[in-house]
Scaffold this motif. Structure first.
Motif, PDB file in Angstrom:
ATOM      1  N   THR A  96      -9.903  63.963  -4.198  1.00 36.18           N
ATOM      2  CA  THR A  96     -10.579  63.999  -2.906  1.00 36.18           C
ATOM      3  C   THR A  96     -11.699  62.974  -2.975  1.00 36.18           C
ATOM      4  O   THR A  96     -12.561  63.046  -3.860  1.00 36.18           O
ATOM      5  N   ILE A  97     -11.673  62.014  -2.064  1.00 38.45           N
ATOM      6  CA  ILE A  97     -12.673  60.958  -2.087  1.00 38.45           C
ATOM      7  C   ILE A  97     -13.485  60.971  -0.794  1.00 38.45           C
ATOM      8  O   ILE A  97     -13.037  61.474   0.238  1.00 38.45           O
ATOM      9  N   ALA A  98     -14.687  60.433  -0.885  1.00 40.66           N
ATOM     10  CA  ALA A  98     -15.511  60.225   0.310  1.00 40.66           C
ATOM     11  C   ALA A  98     -15.473  58.744   0.657  1.00 40.66           C
ATOM     12  O   ALA A  98     -15.558  57.881  -0.232  1.00 40.66           O
ATOM     13  N   ILE A  99     -15.332  58.452   1.935  1.00 38.65           N
ATOM     14  CA  ILE A  99     -15.389  57.067   2.411  1.00 38.65           C
ATOM     15  C   ILE A  99     -16.527  56.962   3.421  1.00 38.65           C
ATOM     16  O   ILE A  99     -16.610  57.756   4.366  1.00 38.65           O
ATOM     17  N   ILE A 100     -17.392  55.985   3.198  1.00 41.59           N
ATOM     18  CA  ILE A 100     -18.525  55.724   4.088  1.00 41.59           C
ATOM     19  C   ILE A 100     -18.345  54.332   4.672  1.00 41.59           C
ATOM     20  O   ILE A 100     -18.522  53.330   3.976  1.00 41.59           O
ATOM     21  N   PRO A 101     -17.940  54.214   5.944  1.00 36.76           N
ATOM     22  CA  PRO A 101     -17.770  52.897   6.551  1.00 36.76           C
ATOM     23  C   PRO A 101     -19.129  52.360   6.999  1.00 36.76           C
ATOM     24  O   PRO A 101     -19.837  53.008   7.764  1.00 36.76           O
ATOM     25  N   ALA A 102     -19.505  51.178   6.518  1.00 33.89           N
ATOM     26  CA  ALA A 102     -20.840  50.642   6.813  1.00 33.89           C
ATOM     27  C   ALA A 102     -20.778  49.124   6.975  1.00 33.89           C
ATOM     28  O   ALA A 102     -21.111  48.375   6.066  1.00 33.89           O
ATOM     29  N   ARG A 103     -20.371  48.686   8.145  1.00 34.58           N
ATOM     30  CA  ARG A 103     -20.317  47.250   8.373  1.00 34.58           C
ATOM     31  C   ARG A 103     -21.712  46.717   8.701  1.00 34.58           C
ATOM     32  O   ARG A 103     -22.632  47.468   8.993  1.00 34.58           O
ATOM     33  N   GLY A 104     -21.846  45.407   8.683  1.00 35.68           N
ATOM     34  CA  GLY A 104     -23.172  44.809   8.845  1.00 35.68           C
ATOM     35  C   GLY A 104     -23.470  44.247  10.217  1.00 35.68           C
ATOM     36  O   GLY A 104     -24.558  43.726  10.437  1.00 35.68           O
ATOM     37  N   GLY A 105     -22.557  44.350  11.167  1.00 30.52           N
ATOM     38  CA  GLY A 105     -22.719  43.627  12.424  1.00 30.52           C
ATOM     39  C   GLY A 105     -23.213  44.427  13.600  1.00 30.52           C
ATOM     40  O   GLY A 105     -22.791  44.181  14.731  1.00 30.52           O
ATOM     41  N   SER A 106     -24.092  45.381  13.389  1.00 33.87           N
ATOM     42  CA  SER A 106     -24.582  46.187  14.513  1.00 33.87           C
ATOM     43  C   SER A 106     -25.403  45.323  15.472  1.00 33.87           C
ATOM     44  O   SER A 106     -26.251  44.538  15.047  1.00 33.87           O
ATOM     45  N   LYS A 107     -25.156  45.491  16.763  1.00 26.27           N
ATOM     46  CA  LYS A 107     -25.835  44.670  17.767  1.00 26.27           C
ATOM     47  C   LYS A 107     -26.990  45.405  18.443  1.00 26.27           C
ATOM     48  O   LYS A 107     -28.061  44.853  18.647  1.00 26.27           O
ATOM     49  N   ARG A 108     -26.774  46.665  18.851  1.00 24.78           N
ATOM     50  CA  ARG A 108     -27.837  47.383  19.556  1.00 24.78           C
ATOM     51  C   ARG A 108     -29.020  47.719  18.644  1.00 24.78           C
ATOM     52  O   ARG A 108     -30.167  47.766  19.100  1.00 24.78           O
ATOM     53  N   LEU A 109     -28.733  47.944  17.373  1.00 18.98           N
ATOM     54  CA  LEU A 109     -29.788  48.198  16.392  1.00 18.98           C
ATOM     55  C   LEU A 109     -29.449  47.377  15.154  1.00 18.98           C
ATOM     56  O   LEU A 109     -28.766  47.857  14.246  1.00 18.98           O
ATOM     57  N   PRO A 110     -29.895  46.110  15.107  1.00 12.19           N
ATOM     58  CA  PRO A 110     -29.510  45.210  14.017  1.00 12.19           C
ATOM     59  C   PRO A 110     -29.816  45.793  12.638  1.00 12.19           C
ATOM     60  O   PRO A 110     -30.859  46.405  12.423  1.00 12.19           O
ATOM     61  N   ASN A 111     -28.855  45.607  11.729  1.00  8.44           N
ATOM     62  CA  ASN A 111     -28.993  46.060  10.331  1.00  8.44           C
ATOM     63  C   ASN A 111     -29.237  47.563  10.215  1.00  8.44           C
ATOM     64  O   ASN A 111     -29.868  48.036   9.269  1.00  8.44           O
TER      65      ASN A 111
END
Length: 221
Positions: free
Chosen positions: A3-18
């Motif tokens: 059983t694994i945990a996956i945390i999706p965390a891309r860097g391209g947020s526009k409304r709240l940068p980073n």
């Protein structure tokens, strides 16, 4: 079978940068989900952060998560989460039975929530489980400048409304096979009810982040 945990965390947020690396309390946003997964090591065997961003990668590694480099082709604003989960499963060699999805934008979770959800997931033999919360508001829509009630009649007391629930995003559990079949929430998914103030923390704007700071600083859980 893991059983694994996956945390999706891309860097391209526009409304709240980073946003995924902005501080909430003492930790960057995504770190709250890493620490939560680590605190549930009796359930979660490995923690993977999927990202296209070098700074996020650096922070994830610093706090003990494994990192899967996400290709640009599946890192856009409109890309569904399912493709990220599928990419992680395709990128690792381990045989995975279950996936726990922890979204960094929902950083605050009741301490015992994952254990309760996982036990229910097993007991009900569901292919997936997701958390929901009850909404007590009176909803309607505006048509031709007129308000049309949706879930109540004008004058009806709010306590007499038929219960409605919303998907709060705190956590999801899915069998790996369901994810491979393009389903995070399957047909027999179990809706696990969580009526907790943390269920209203979902960070996408500065106001959302300010609210999360307020909850973290003013409530003792």
């Amino acid at each position: 079978m893991k059983t694994i945990a996956i945390i999706p965390a891309r860097g391209g947020s526009k409304r709240l940068p980073n946003k995924n690396i902005l501080l909430l309390g003492n930790y960057p946003l995504l770190v709250h989900s890493i620490l939560y997964a680590q605190a549930n090591s009796e359930i979660i065997d490995d923690i993977y952060v999927s990202t296209d961003d070098e700074k996020i990668k650096e922070i994830a590694l610093q706090f003990g998560a494994k990192v899967i480099d996400r290709p640009i082709v599946i890192s856009g604003d409109l890309e569904p989460t399912i493709t990220t989960l599928q990419h992680v499963l395709q990128s690792i060699k381990d045989e995975v039975e279950n996936v726990v999805l922890l979204q960094p934008t929902n950083p605050l979770r009741p301490e015992s929530l994952l254990k309760e959800c996982y036990n229910t997931f097993k007991e009900t033999s569901s292919d997936s489980l997701f958390t929901v919360s009850q909404n007590h508001q009176k909803f309607g829509k505006i048509v031709n400048s007129k308000f049309i009630p949706f879930n109540y009649e004008i004058g009806q007391r709010s306590q007499d409304l038929e219960p409605l629930f919303f998907e709060n995003g705190l956590l999801y559990i899915s069998k790996a096979k369901s994810i491979q079949d393009n389903k995070i929430i399957s047909e027999n998914a179990f809706p696990f009810v969580v009526n907790h103030i943390f269920a209203h923390v979902d960070i996408d704007t500065q106001n959302d982040l300010d609210y999360a700071h307020y909850i973290l600083n003013h409530f003792n859980f």
